[in-house]
Design a protein around this motif. Structure first.
Motif, PDB file in Angstrom:
ATOM      1  N   LYS A  97      34.656  45.839  37.666  1.00  0.00           N
ATOM      2  CA  LYS A  97      35.818  46.615  37.235  1.00  0.00           C
ATOM      3  C   LYS A  97      36.189  47.675  38.246  1.00  0.00           C
ATOM      4  CE  LYS A  97      36.256  47.788  32.850  1.00  0.00           C
ATOM      5  NZ  LYS A  97      35.902  48.334  31.543  1.00  0.00           N
ATOM      6  N   LYS A  98      35.172  48.141  38.975  1.00  0.00           N
ATOM      7  CA  LYS A  98      35.445  49.197  39.965  1.00  0.00           C
ATOM      8  C   LYS A  98      36.091  48.618  41.222  1.00  0.00           C
ATOM      9  CE  LYS A  98      31.475  52.011  38.709  1.00  0.00           C
ATOM     10  NZ  LYS A  98      30.100  52.319  39.113  1.00  0.00           N
ATOM     11  N   SER A  99      35.979  47.308  41.389  1.00  0.00           N
ATOM     12  CA  SER A  99      36.515  46.680  42.611  1.00  0.00           C
ATOM     13  C   SER A  99      38.032  46.870  42.673  1.00  0.00           C
ATOM     14  CB  SER A  99      36.142  45.197  42.602  1.00  0.00           C
ATOM     15  OG  SER A  99      36.946  44.502  43.505  1.00  0.00           O
ATOM     16  N   ASP A 100      38.517  47.166  43.896  1.00  0.00           N
ATOM     17  CA  ASP A 100      39.949  47.443  44.073  1.00  0.00           C
ATOM     18  C   ASP A 100      40.831  46.278  43.689  1.00  0.00           C
ATOM     19  OD1 ASP A 100      39.317  49.350  47.087  1.00  0.00           O
ATOM     20  OD2 ASP A 100      39.420  49.937  44.975  1.00  0.00           O
ATOM     21  N   SER A 101      40.355  45.073  44.028  1.00  0.00           N
ATOM     22  CA  SER A 101      41.225  43.913  43.843  1.00  0.00           C
ATOM     23  C   SER A 101      41.067  43.273  42.468  1.00  0.00           C
ATOM     24  CB  SER A 101      40.921  42.876  44.928  1.00  0.00           C
ATOM     25  OG  SER A 101      39.530  42.609  44.934  1.00  0.00           O
ATOM     26  N   PHE A 102      40.132  43.778  41.668  1.00  0.00           N
ATOM     27  CA  PHE A 102      39.814  43.099  40.420  1.00  0.00           C
ATOM     28  C   PHE A 102      41.012  42.995  39.477  1.00  0.00           C
ATOM     29  CE2 PHE A 102      37.468  41.349  37.037  1.00  0.00           C
ATOM     30  CZ  PHE A 102      37.909  41.957  35.872  1.00  0.00           C
ATOM     31  N   ASP A 103      41.665  44.111  39.204  1.00  0.00           N
ATOM     32  CA  ASP A 103      42.753  44.106  38.219  1.00  0.00           C
ATOM     33  C   ASP A 103      43.863  43.134  38.592  1.00  0.00           C
ATOM     34  OD1 ASP A 103      42.447  47.620  37.358  1.00  0.00           O
ATOM     35  OD2 ASP A 103      41.708  45.813  36.371  1.00  0.00           O
ATOM     36  N   SER A 104      44.257  43.173  39.858  1.00  0.00           N
ATOM     37  CA  SER A 104      45.378  42.313  40.257  1.00  0.00           C
ATOM     38  C   SER A 104      44.985  40.839  40.156  1.00  0.00           C
ATOM     39  CB  SER A 104      45.836  42.654  41.673  1.00  0.00           C
ATOM     40  OG  SER A 104      44.788  42.433  42.582  1.00  0.00           O
ATOM     41  N   LEU A 105      43.745  40.527  40.541  1.00  0.00           N
ATOM     42  CA  LEU A 105      43.295  39.135  40.469  1.00  0.00           C
ATOM     43  C   LEU A 105      43.145  38.696  39.019  1.00  0.00           C
ATOM     44  CD1 LEU A 105      40.613  39.149  43.312  1.00  0.00           C
ATOM     45  CD2 LEU A 105      42.706  37.803  43.294  1.00  0.00           C
ATOM     46  N   PHE A 106      42.575  39.565  38.199  1.00  0.00           N
ATOM     47  CA  PHE A 106      42.308  39.229  36.802  1.00  0.00           C
ATOM     48  C   PHE A 106      43.598  38.953  36.042  1.00  0.00           C
ATOM     49  CE2 PHE A 106      39.297  39.001  33.400  1.00  0.00           C
ATOM     50  CZ  PHE A 106      39.942  39.435  32.257  1.00  0.00           C
ATOM     51  N   ASN A 107      44.622  39.714  36.365  1.00  0.00           N
ATOM     52  CA  ASN A 107      45.883  39.567  35.646  1.00  0.00           C
ATOM     53  C   ASN A 107      46.767  38.439  36.160  1.00  0.00           C
ATOM     54  OD1 ASN A 107      45.260  41.675  33.903  1.00  0.00           O
ATOM     55  ND2 ASN A 107      45.990  43.195  35.367  1.00  0.00           N
ATOM     56  N   LYS A 108      46.254  37.756  37.183  1.00  0.00           N
ATOM     57  CA  LYS A 108      47.025  36.617  37.707  1.00  0.00           C
ATOM     58  C   LYS A 108      46.776  35.367  36.881  1.00  0.00           C
ATOM     59  CE  LYS A 108      47.841  37.176  42.639  1.00  0.00           C
ATOM     60  NZ  LYS A 108      47.347  36.884  43.974  1.00  0.00           N
ATOM     61  N   TYR A 109      45.678  35.354  36.138  1.00  0.00           N
ATOM     62  CA  TYR A 109      45.272  34.205  35.320  1.00  0.00           C
ATOM     63  C   TYR A 109      45.140  32.946  36.166  1.00  0.00           C
ATOM     64  CZ  TYR A 109      46.637  37.365  31.570  1.00  0.00           C
ATOM     65  OH  TYR A 109      46.761  38.451  30.751  1.00  0.00           O
ATOM     66  N   ASP A 110      44.452  33.129  37.287  1.00  0.00           N
ATOM     67  CA  ASP A 110      44.159  32.003  38.161  1.00  0.00           C
ATOM     68  C   ASP A 110      42.696  32.111  38.578  1.00  0.00           C
ATOM     69  OD1 ASP A 110      46.216  30.489  40.774  1.00  0.00           O
ATOM     70  OD2 ASP A 110      44.560  29.709  39.562  1.00  0.00           O
ATOM     71  N   ASN A 111      42.183  31.040  39.181  1.00  0.00           N
ATOM     72  CA  ASN A 111      40.779  31.065  39.607  1.00  0.00           C
ATOM     73  C   ASN A 111      40.563  32.087  40.707  1.00  0.00           C
ATOM     74  OD1 ASN A 111      40.534  28.933  37.903  1.00  0.00           O
ATOM     75  ND2 ASN A 111      40.105  27.398  39.476  1.00  0.00           N
ATOM     76  N   PHE A 112      39.461  32.807  40.646  1.00  0.00           N
ATOM     77  CA  PHE A 112      39.091  33.696  41.743  1.00  0.00           C
ATOM     78  C   PHE A 112      37.617  34.038  41.603  1.00  0.00           C
ATOM     79  CE2 PHE A 112      38.543  37.887  39.766  1.00  0.00           C
ATOM     80  CZ  PHE A 112      39.175  37.714  38.538  1.00  0.00           C
TER      81      PHE A 112
END
Lengths: 275, 647
Positions: free
Chosen positions: B260-275
């Motif tokens: 959750k602290k990761s900078d890119s987490f929110d944007s990736l999580f909200n894309k609803y794609d694999n990462f």
């Protein structure tokens, strides 16, 4: 900065105080195999109580009613969810108990009946021993009432036939539906659900008081009992209607007099089946 | 200089930054490669597990489709309008398939559900008393199976549990009777995922719209908010063993908090794609992969999370940490080196300036010297003063070096002065010069006007095999010395050489003759009746006659012949003879000339000659003796004649 330190200091000092306000009651649900299912029915109730009066339930699953009785006696259970027969059993063995709330039935009535049911296609043959699926030894609709209803319907003594405890109403009914048994003893509301599966109710009992919340008066204070009672009885309908399970039907104040007709010699109730 | 240093350091910082950026990008790329692998692996594993259950469901479906009794009952159910009869059929179906369901449960099938052709619940084996409800708007998979009559294999929400659904249409004798569904819980999927891939853990985070929002109100308690926000839920830990395990797993909780602290987490999580994302902490590295599971409408329904401990990430981190350290050390080393070099350059420049200043001072000092001063290692000149250049008429050392290698080339072989010859070479001349005593350390050089100069050379060793040669012009002194020497070896009266000269030079003359394969002859010339001249005309006239005689003989001698006044009126003539037999003629010629000459005052006089030839290695006095004997013979024979001694 100093302001934050002061607040933190104040909070730390008052932790015991706060801790004191949140009471935890050890709650015994029905001693069935899928206790989690029973617990889930009380989750909304316990959440409501916690929110309103800072009393929360800590669920202690017991293996059977005898275990619940022993726990009442040794003070490790504060409150339990019991059917009429187990309640009477508890009352006979432990005086410091009090039913406070009874749950209504799914059809809104305050009482229920025990029934015996069978699969419609199955035919009774007098010459053959029948197999009977029962709930639990201390279940009202178990051996106690099924014995009476079989007598009433077929004029037979359950002791002369084969029976086993399936440990729940659903299991008892499913056992007959599956074809493993001829007849099941269960609660009317549950048995009615299985009518859509071809189960038919062949005999009913008189009206019986509903399942209740029973408190251990030795471990729960009078004040808390009153608070729990008042809070549960004053839950707005829109709340309990949104809940799942028994609590969604509504609650009434329990009355010990409702149990006076249920005078049982528990020594005569077999603790296990004869199959 | 300071500006140059600043520019250099600025460039160095720029290089360091560039390398850092490059390393960072490389590291990111390496990590991305690693985590992409995990994403693909998790997706592939999930697909494989999903398909495994699909094949199992298909197998059971085919078995169902061959159960005549069941199909007949379904057919009867479809066409019956008697609810009581339908209830019994339902019960019969339950009896028919309950054992199958119990078997399916052992294969992790959570729900075995038969639907009517109208997409209503016919029989739920997990909740048999719950039936008859319409699933058209709740269960796309059921609707598709019963409208498009094709199987559907998807993850889907439901009224009670979301699940991994395998729904098949039931068609019997071209009659569509309904559909059958096998539903797998995540616990079953998770079990098989762990068997297939030894990841640390798996978790399922359900989208709110297919779980919490869709289930019966009474079943909402089955779900808890996900740690990743209120748009996702997990199955209540009291109901799911996997959820229970995950909630109490401190490692998973720590990993999730770090995620959750990761900078890119929110944007990736909200894309609803694999990462996938790497998580580093407590000397460990993990890859958490998020696989977006789609439902029948191809919308995001849930995230399947996998947690993999990957020490390769740590290796990558360590590798790049080492690179960073190396780079920093290299930059530091370069910076220090630059500092040292620049410092040294600065010192050298200072020293050079000091040296130049010293050189200029020295040059100025040297140029003020009267002497020629040269700094040389013997092979070439490092330094010379103005006097040197003026002497040879060169502007500077560069010009001089074009013509001459070193000063020794200017030494002339004259007067026995020091020069390069014989054993003295251009390699050892200084050593030889040093060995000489100061009075012999004389060289002769010709100046720009071709005038000869003699120099006394003073040698002092400088450092590094350099010598300071100080040339003091002693030309006048040498001249004076020569004059003096001449004075010492000449007869005062006549100017002929004297005995002193003979003593100093006879050996030299002998050597000179021998070197040419000549002979040296000694002739004693005695003036006949000289005493009478003195007595008659006086000593003054007698002296004058001697002077005239020397003059006369000198004019009729060769330059190589040496006339020595031996005593009184006796002279020694040393003759360099090419041919011995020529001696008599030479002397006879001279006698004749003297005989014919008219001396002033005294008139005619004669001389007697006695001569002998020097024999090799003999004592010169012996030669003189023989000449003297020959003279005696000449005198006895009447004077005015030449007698050559013959052995």
């Amino acid at each position: 900065m100093i302001y934050n330190y002061l607040i933190t200091f104040f909070l730390i000092l008052n932790i015991p105080l706060f801790a004191q306000n949140t009471k935890v009651l050890k709650f015994a649900p029905l001693p069935t195999k899928k206790a989690s299912k029973n617990i889930e029915e009380f989750i909304p109730v316990s959440k409501y109580l916690e929110k309103k009066i800072n009393i929360k339930f800590d669920y202690i699953v017991k293996k059977d009613y005898k275990d619940i009785l022993d726990s009442f006696k040794n003070g490790t259970i504060d409150i339990a969810y019991l059917g009429p027969l187990p309640l009477v059993y508890l009352r006979q063995n432990y005086k410091h108990m009090k039913p406070i709330i009874s749950f209504k039935q799914s059809n809104g009535s305050e009482k229920y009946r025990c029934v015996i049911a069978k699969f419609k296609n199955d035919k009774y043959k007098i010459e053959r021993k029948i197999k009977v699926a029962l709930t639990q030894p201390l279940s009202t609709c178990g051996y106690y009432m099924t014995q009476k209803l079989l007598k009433k319907k077929y004029n037979i003594n359950l002791d002369n036939h084969l029976y086993n405890y399936e440990m729940s109403h659903y299991k008892a009914l499913l056992a007959s539906l599956r074809g493993d048994y001829f007849i099941s003893g269960a609660k009317d509301s549950i048995a009615l659900k299985y009518e859509s599966l071809g189960m038919e109710i062949i005999e009913k009992s008189e009206l019986l008081p509903g399942f209740s919340l029973v408190v251990n008066t030795k471990t729960v204070s009078k004040k808390d009992i009153e608070r729990i009672e008042n809070t549960l009885l004053s839950i707005p309908k829109k709340y309990y209607k949104s809940w799942r399970g028994i609590a969604s039907r509504g609650m009434i104040k329990s009355n010990l007099n409702d149990y006076k007709d249920l005078e049982v010699d528990f020594s005569l109730i077999p603790q296990k089946g004869n199959i | 200089m300071k500006i140059k240093i600043s520019i250099l350091y600025f460039l160095l910082i720029l290089i360091a930054l560039s390398i850092s950026i490059f390393l960072e990008k490389s590291k990111e790329s390496d990590i991305k490669q690693e985590i992409d692998k995990a994403t693909v692996l998790t997706q592939t594993t999930y697909n494989s597990v999903f398909n495994t259950y699909k094949f199992a469901a298909q197998k059971d479906y085919y078995s169902l489709m061959t159960t005549q009794e069941a199909l007949e009952k379904l057919k009867e159910f479809k066409f019956s309008s008697n609810e009581k009869r339908k209830a019994v059929i339902r019960g019969e179906l339950y009896r028919l398939f309950i054992k199958k369901y119990e078997y399916l449960k052992t294969l992790n099938v959570r729900q075995f559900h038969i639907h009517t052709h109208k997409s209503e619940s016919l029989l739920r084996f997990h909740l048999p008393h719950e039936n008859g409800d319409s699933l058209v708007n709740i269960r796309q998979s059921v609707r598709i199976a019963n409208t498009l009559l094709k199987p559907v294999f998807k993850f889907e929400g439901g009224r009670v549990f979301p699940g991994f659904r395998y729904v098949f249409p039931i068609i019997y004798n071209n009659e569509h009777l309904g559909s059958v569904e096998y539903s797998i819980s995540f616990d079953a999927i998770e079990k098989m995922l762990k068997v297939t891939n030894l990841y640390y853990a798996y978790q399922l985070h359900l989208d709110k719209h297919i779980s919490y929002d869709r289930v019966f109100k009474g079943y909402k308690g089955f779900f808890e908010e996900s740690i990743f926000g209120n748009e996702h839920y997990v199955e209540n830990r009291l109901l799911s063993k996997v959820s229970d395990k995950m909630t109490t797993d401190t490692l998973i909780n720590k990993i999730n908090l770090n995620l959750k602290k990761s900078d890119s987490f929110d944007s990736l999580f909200n894309k609803y794609d694999n990462f996938s994302l790497p998580v580093f902490f407590e000397n460990s590295a993990y890859i958490v992969s998020f696989i977006s599971i789609k439902d029948t409408t191809n919308q995001h329904a849930a995230y399947l999370l996998s947690y993999l401990r990957d020490d390769n990430l740590l290796s990558i981190e360590e590798k790049y940490k080492s690179f960073y350290i190396l780079m920093l050390l290299a930059i530091l080393a370069i910076a220090i080196l630059i500092y040292i070099i620049l410092n040294q350059i600065s010192k050298i420049v200072k020293q050079k300036n000091l040296l130049e200043k010293s050189n200029n001072t020295l040059q100025s000092l040297m140029n003020q010297q009267e002497n020629i001063i040269v700094l040389t290692n013997g092979k070439e000149i490092s330094f010379a003063n103005e006097k040197f250049f003026n002497f040879f008429d060169f502007k500077n050392l560069k010009e001089y070096s074009k013509k001459y290698k070193c000063v020794y080339e200017n030494f002339l072989d004259l007067d026995n002065h020091f020069t390069i010859k014989n054993e003295i070479t251009n390699k050892n001349w200084i050593r030889h010069l040093k060995k000489l005593s100061q009075d012999k350390r004389i060289v002769t050089m010709r100046d720009k006007n071709l005038k000869l100069h003699n120099f006394s050379v003073n040698i002092n060793k400088s450092d590094n095999n350099l010598y300071i040669l100080n040339f003091t012009d002693i030309t006048d002194t040498v001249k004076e010395h020569k004059k003096l020497r001449l004075k010492v070896v000449k007869d005062k009266l006549t100017g002929a050489y004297n005995r002193e000269y003979f003593e100093q030079n006879y050996q030299l003359l002998i050597n000179k003759a021998e070197n040419k394969n000549h002979k040296l002859a000694i002739s004693i010339i005695d003036i006949d009746f000289f005493k009478k001249i003195n007595d008659t005309f006086g000593h003054d006239v007698g002296d004058y006659v001697l002077v005239e005689m020397v003059d006369l003989i000198s004019k009729h001698c060769r330059s190589s012949d040496k006339l020595i006044r031996w005593g009184g009126e006796e002279f020694l003539l040393l003759i360099d003879l090419e041919n011995e037999s020529a001696l008599f003629n030479i002397l006879e010629h001279l006698r004749n000339y003297i005989d014919k000459y008219n001396f002033s005052v005294v008139g005619k006089i004669t001389c007697s000659f006695g001569a002998s030839i020097y024999n090799e290695k003999e004592d010169i006095l012996k030669t003189i003796k023989r000449a003297d004997n020959a003279l005696y013979k000449a005198k006895n024979n009447g004077r005015n004649q030449v007698i050559v001694f013959s052995s």
